[in-house]
Enzyme design. Structure first.
Site, short mmCIF file in Angstrom:
data_model
loop_
_atom_site.label_atom_id
_atom_site.label_comp_id
_atom_site.label_asym_id
_atom_site.label_seq_id
_atom_site.Cartn_x
_atom_site.Cartn_y
_atom_site.Cartn_z
N CYS A 57 -1.33 0.02 13.93
CA CYS A 57 -0.77 -0.98 13.01
C CYS A 57 -0.50 -2.27 13.77
O CYS A 57 0.02 -2.25 14.89
CB CYS A 57 0.54 -0.44 12.40
N HIS A 102 -2.41 3.02 3.93
CA HIS A 102 -1.61 2.38 4.97
C HIS A 102 -1.05 1.03 4.50
O HIS A 102 0.16 0.77 4.64
CB HIS A 102 -2.49 2.17 6.21
N GLU A 103 -1.92 0.20 3.91
CA GLU A 103 -1.48 -1.14 3.50
C GLU A 103 -0.56 -1.10 2.28
O GLU A 103 0.40 -1.87 2.20
CB GLU A 103 -2.69 -2.03 3.22
#
Length: 209
Positions: free
Chosen positions: A142, A185-186
């Site tokens: 990340c 994830h986003e």
């Protein structure tokens, strides 16, 4: 006659207040506007990191709905700067979410590794409406968590998403494989969730079992 005038004026005030509330929900705050407009559309923005206390607090907040509007100069500038950030040589990620540059709005860029030429695409107000029970094991990093990556086994292999385009068209799409991980994830970022949270849950579940 006075009663009619008073009623009409009251209804106008109610409508005005409601409209103002809606705009506040969708509009950028004055602080966000300053952050977005302090440079042109080609200039990357600072990526917020969990190693910074104030950054970390913001990354844990939920983002808000954004009204698609191709004529909104601030939105246009922000979307371009967010893209410039994910493509910057200091970042070079496969996805980025607005909170990662300090803007609490539901906007993400994702590199479509499942499409020809691997294009980056922007999505407004994305949400996952269905997760497959089948999961996949992947290694995640990340931009907001420097110098670290971890293997997760809890990401769904297939998801169904809904989102708005910049032109205001609402669409849905099924995403599979590693590209689905990028979306998961986003979209987590938009809800104040980091991939480390999933890792911790996997560790806790392993200890329990």
């Amino acid at each position: 006659m006075k009663k009619i005038i008073f009623f009409a004026f009251s209804m106008f005030l109610i409508a005005s207040c409601s409209g103002t509330k809606y705009l506040k929900t969708d509009a950028f705050s004055s602080e966000e506007k300053k952050l977005i407009m302090n440079a042109d559309s080609l200039e990357p923005m600072r990526v917020y990191k969990i190693t910074n206390t104030s950054d970390s607090l913001l990354l844990r907040k939920k983002s808000a709905h954004i009204k698609p509007n191709p004529d909104d100069i601030i939105l246009q500038n922000f979307v371009k700067r967010l893209y410039a950030t994910v493509r910057d040589s200091m970042s070079m990620g496969v996805g980025i979410a607005a909170p990662q540059v300090g803007i609490l709005k539901n906007i993400i860029w994702v590199q479509r590794l499942d499409k020809e030429n691997l294009p980056f695409e922007v999505y407004l107000n994305p949400k996952i409406t269905k997760y497959s029970k089948e999961t996949q094991t992947v290694r995640e990093g990340c931009l907001s968590i420097p110098d670290r990556s971890e293997t997760l086994s809890s990401r769904s292999k297939e998801i169904l998403i809904e989102y708005d385009t910049m032109e205001g068209v609402h669409q849905s799409e099924t995403i599979e494989g590693f590209t689905s991980v990028i979306f998961q994830h986003e979209i987590d970022h938009l809800n104040g969730i980091l991939y480390l949270d999933h890792l911790q849950k996997e560790i806790n579940d392993a200890k329990t079992n």
